[in-house]
Design a protein around this motif. Structure first.
Motif, mmCIF file in Angstrom:
data_model
loop_
_atom_site.group_PDB
_atom_site.id
_atom_site.type_symbol
_atom_site.label_atom_id
_atom_site.label_comp_id
_atom_site.label_asym_id
_atom_site.label_seq_id
_atom_site.Cartn_x
_atom_site.Cartn_y
_atom_site.Cartn_z
ATOM 1 N N VAL A 7 -61.934 66.042 -45.563
ATOM 2 C CA VAL A 7 -61.828 65.440 -43.971
ATOM 3 C C VAL A 7 -63.171 65.401 -43.553
ATOM 4 N N ALA A 8 -63.292 63.960 -42.658
ATOM 5 C CA ALA A 8 -64.520 63.964 -42.248
ATOM 6 C C ALA A 8 -64.488 63.610 -40.592
ATOM 7 N N ALA A 9 -65.460 63.765 -39.797
ATOM 8 C CA ALA A 9 -65.293 63.220 -38.241
ATOM 9 C C ALA A 9 -66.753 63.042 -37.907
ATOM 10 N N ARG A 10 -66.711 62.041 -36.980
ATOM 11 C CA ARG A 10 -67.993 61.678 -36.496
ATOM 12 C C ARG A 10 -67.743 61.029 -34.852
ATOM 13 N N ILE A 11 -68.838 61.398 -34.227
ATOM 14 C CA ILE A 11 -68.864 61.107 -32.754
ATOM 15 C C ILE A 11 -70.204 60.700 -32.287
ATOM 16 N N ASP A 12 -70.199 59.648 -31.622
ATOM 17 C CA ASP A 12 -71.331 59.234 -31.127
ATOM 18 C C ASP A 12 -71.311 58.778 -29.481
ATOM 19 N N ALA A 13 -71.807 59.621 -28.606
ATOM 20 C CA ALA A 13 -71.417 59.584 -27.317
ATOM 21 C C ALA A 13 -72.404 59.819 -26.397
ATOM 22 N N GLU A 14 -72.373 59.460 -25.168
ATOM 23 C CA GLU A 14 -73.214 59.916 -24.012
ATOM 24 C C GLU A 14 -72.524 59.957 -22.669
ATOM 25 N N TRP A 15 -72.940 60.757 -21.564
ATOM 26 C CA TRP A 15 -72.209 60.893 -20.438
ATOM 27 C C TRP A 15 -73.207 61.297 -19.497
ATOM 28 N N ASP A 16 -73.043 61.089 -18.273
ATOM 29 C CA ASP A 16 -73.610 61.473 -17.141
ATOM 30 C C ASP A 16 -72.622 61.741 -16.004
ATOM 31 N N ALA A 17 -72.779 61.832 -14.642
ATOM 32 C CA ALA A 17 -72.009 62.398 -13.571
ATOM 33 C C ALA A 17 -70.836 61.131 -13.540
ATOM 34 N N ARG A 18 -71.442 59.968 -13.771
ATOM 35 C CA ARG A 18 -70.422 58.925 -13.632
ATOM 36 C C ARG A 18 -69.609 58.475 -14.646
ATOM 37 N N HIS A 19 -70.058 58.200 -15.660
ATOM 38 C CA HIS A 19 -69.571 57.709 -16.824
ATOM 39 C C HIS A 19 -69.396 58.571 -18.267
ATOM 40 N N LEU A 20 -68.666 58.287 -19.072
ATOM 41 C CA LEU A 20 -68.284 58.755 -20.511
ATOM 42 C C LEU A 20 -68.323 57.541 -21.230
ATOM 43 N N ASP A 21 -69.345 57.403 -22.239
ATOM 44 C CA ASP A 21 -69.232 56.273 -23.210
ATOM 45 C C ASP A 21 -69.270 56.803 -24.672
ATOM 46 N N VAL A 22 -68.048 56.559 -25.237
ATOM 47 C CA VAL A 22 -67.902 56.790 -26.692
ATOM 48 C C VAL A 22 -68.175 55.573 -27.489
ATOM 49 N N ARG A 23 -69.121 55.361 -27.840
ATOM 50 C CA ARG A 23 -69.632 54.269 -28.928
ATOM 51 C C ARG A 23 -68.862 54.388 -30.311
ATOM 52 N N ALA A 24 -68.591 55.591 -30.708
ATOM 53 C CA ALA A 24 -67.978 55.839 -31.894
ATOM 54 C C ALA A 24 -67.533 56.927 -31.954
ATOM 55 N N ALA A 25 -65.976 57.041 -32.498
ATOM 56 C CA ALA A 25 -65.536 58.398 -32.854
ATOM 57 C C ALA A 25 -64.563 58.252 -33.982
ATOM 58 N N SER A 26 -64.660 58.743 -34.964
ATOM 59 C CA SER A 26 -63.543 58.620 -36.195
ATOM 60 C C SER A 26 -63.357 59.821 -36.710
ATOM 61 N N LEU A 27 -62.114 59.658 -37.551
ATOM 62 C CA LEU A 27 -61.666 60.847 -38.137
ATOM 63 C C LEU A 27 -61.100 60.283 -39.263
ATOM 64 N N ARG A 28 -61.404 60.848 -40.552
ATOM 65 C CA ARG A 28 -60.809 60.530 -42.013
ATOM 66 C C ARG A 28 -60.242 61.654 -42.560
ATOM 67 N N TYR A 29 -58.784 61.775 -42.890
ATOM 68 C CA TYR A 29 -57.943 62.577 -43.410
ATOM 69 C C TYR A 29 -57.104 62.044 -44.373
ATOM 70 N N ARG A 30 -56.841 62.355 -45.802
ATOM 71 C CA ARG A 30 -55.746 62.083 -46.519
ATOM 72 C C ARG A 30 -55.524 60.552 -46.688
ATOM 73 N N GLY A 31 -56.683 59.939 -46.821
ATOM 74 C CA GLY A 31 -56.785 58.502 -46.966
ATOM 75 C C GLY A 31 -56.534 57.459 -45.850
ATOM 76 N N SER A 32 -56.507 58.578 -44.454
ATOM 77 C CA SER A 32 -56.112 57.630 -43.190
ATOM 78 C C SER A 32 -57.487 57.913 -42.503
ATOM 79 N N GLU A 33 -57.800 56.638 -41.665
ATOM 80 C CA GLU A 33 -58.735 56.598 -40.615
ATOM 81 C C GLU A 33 -58.448 56.403 -39.299
ATOM 82 N N LEU A 34 -59.068 57.224 -38.394
ATOM 83 C CA LEU A 34 -58.707 56.969 -36.872
ATOM 84 C C LEU A 34 -59.974 56.741 -36.433
#
Length: 289
Positions: free
Chosen positions: A248-275
């Motif tokens: 299983v593998a996961a990754r997140i690339d994000a930044e935030w401040d008081a106004r915004h949350l930006d998730v540039r990339a978030a992924s999850l891989r498990y048992r041949g599937s990827e989200l």
């Protein structure tokens, strides 16, 4: 309860300037100290030594069953400003951690007028099986009110990567992992988790005063389950005859401040599937920690 002769004072001397102390407990632990405490504090000098027997009752008063060891010794000195100590242990079990041996070096400088204090854990070696872990840390107490302690710490292993942590006096913090194998730590509760080979890599930063942070983290591990058709229920680490492991593998690339949350990339891989997910959210001054 203490038995008779649970503490024997072999020597206790005080001249008004020099002192000497030598005591032995009923469990055969021995503590010695001597030095000079006359005149200005900067001129004070002292040395001390402690050799603690396994199962020492005076230790168990403070730690209960959470700490055990086969051998424990400490040697130290005071130079009028800083207390230093060299500590060695064998067969150490403490609050879930299990070590074959440990050699740690400590230095503590108490606060003084107009300045803060400092504790330093110099690079120390922890042995667990075939693994060696190097641990170091520094804690600076604030010189004035309104600030917190500043902390830096590092844990590294030739086989299992490195983890660095920093906490500033204003509360901002940063953690960096370089192929850090968290599940390889000699920590007993990890044995009950259905994860093996857990590795973390990347950076996390958080500034609560400015309400700003960022994370660029990747993690991978093997999830073990019994594979008996009962929904993948974990049992005994999945290492038995029916045990199987799924990466299983996961990754997140994000930044935030008081106004915004930006998730540039978030992924999850498990048992041949990827989200995979990207997102932009308005926080409107709210924080989510």
């Amino acid at each position: 309860t203490l038995r008779s002769a649970d503490l024997v004072i072999r020597e206790a001397a005080w001249t008004g300037a020099d002192f000497a102390l030598d005591v032995v407990t009923g469990d055969s632990s021995r503590v010695r100290a001597s030095g000079m405490l006359a005149g200005p504090a900067a001129r004070h000098r002292a040395t001390f030594a402690a050799d603690l027997a396994p199962g020492e009752r005076f230790v168990r008063i403070f730690t209960g069953d959470a700490v055990a060891y086969k051998a424990f010794s400490a040697r130290g000195a005071y130079d009028g400003r800083t207390v230093t100590a060299d500590v060695r242990a064998r067969g150490l079990e403490a609050y879930g951690f299990r070590l074959d041996s440990a050699h740690t070096s400590h230095a503590y400088t108490p606060p003084r007028q107009g300045g803060g204090g400092e504790y330093v854990l110099r690079q120390s070696r922890l042995h667990a099986g075939s693994d060696i872990w190097m641990l170091s840390a520094r804690v600076r107490t604030p010189a004035r009110e309104g600030l917190g302690a500043a902390v830096t710490a590092s844990l590294a292993s030739p086989r299992h990567g490195r983890l660095d942590y920093a906490l500033e006096a204003d509360g901002s913090m940063e953690a960096r992992a370089e192929e850090f194998a968290a599940t390889a730590l000699p920590y007993a509760p990890l044995d009950s988790l259905p994860l093996r080979g857990g590795v973390l890599h990347g950076r996390f930063a958080w500034d609560p005063e400015r309400k700003r942070g960022e994370a660029d983290l990747a993690a991978r591990a093997t999830f073990h389950y019994n594979g008996n058709g009962s929904g993948g229920v974990y049992r005994n680490g999945g290492n038995g005859a029916n045990g199987r492991g799924e990466p299983v593998a996961a990754r997140i690339d994000a930044e935030w401040d008081a106004r915004h949350l930006d998730v540039r990339a978030a992924s999850l891989r498990y048992r041949g599937s990827e989200l995979s997910v990207t997102a932009h959210a308005r926080l409107q001054g709210r924080q989510f920690y």
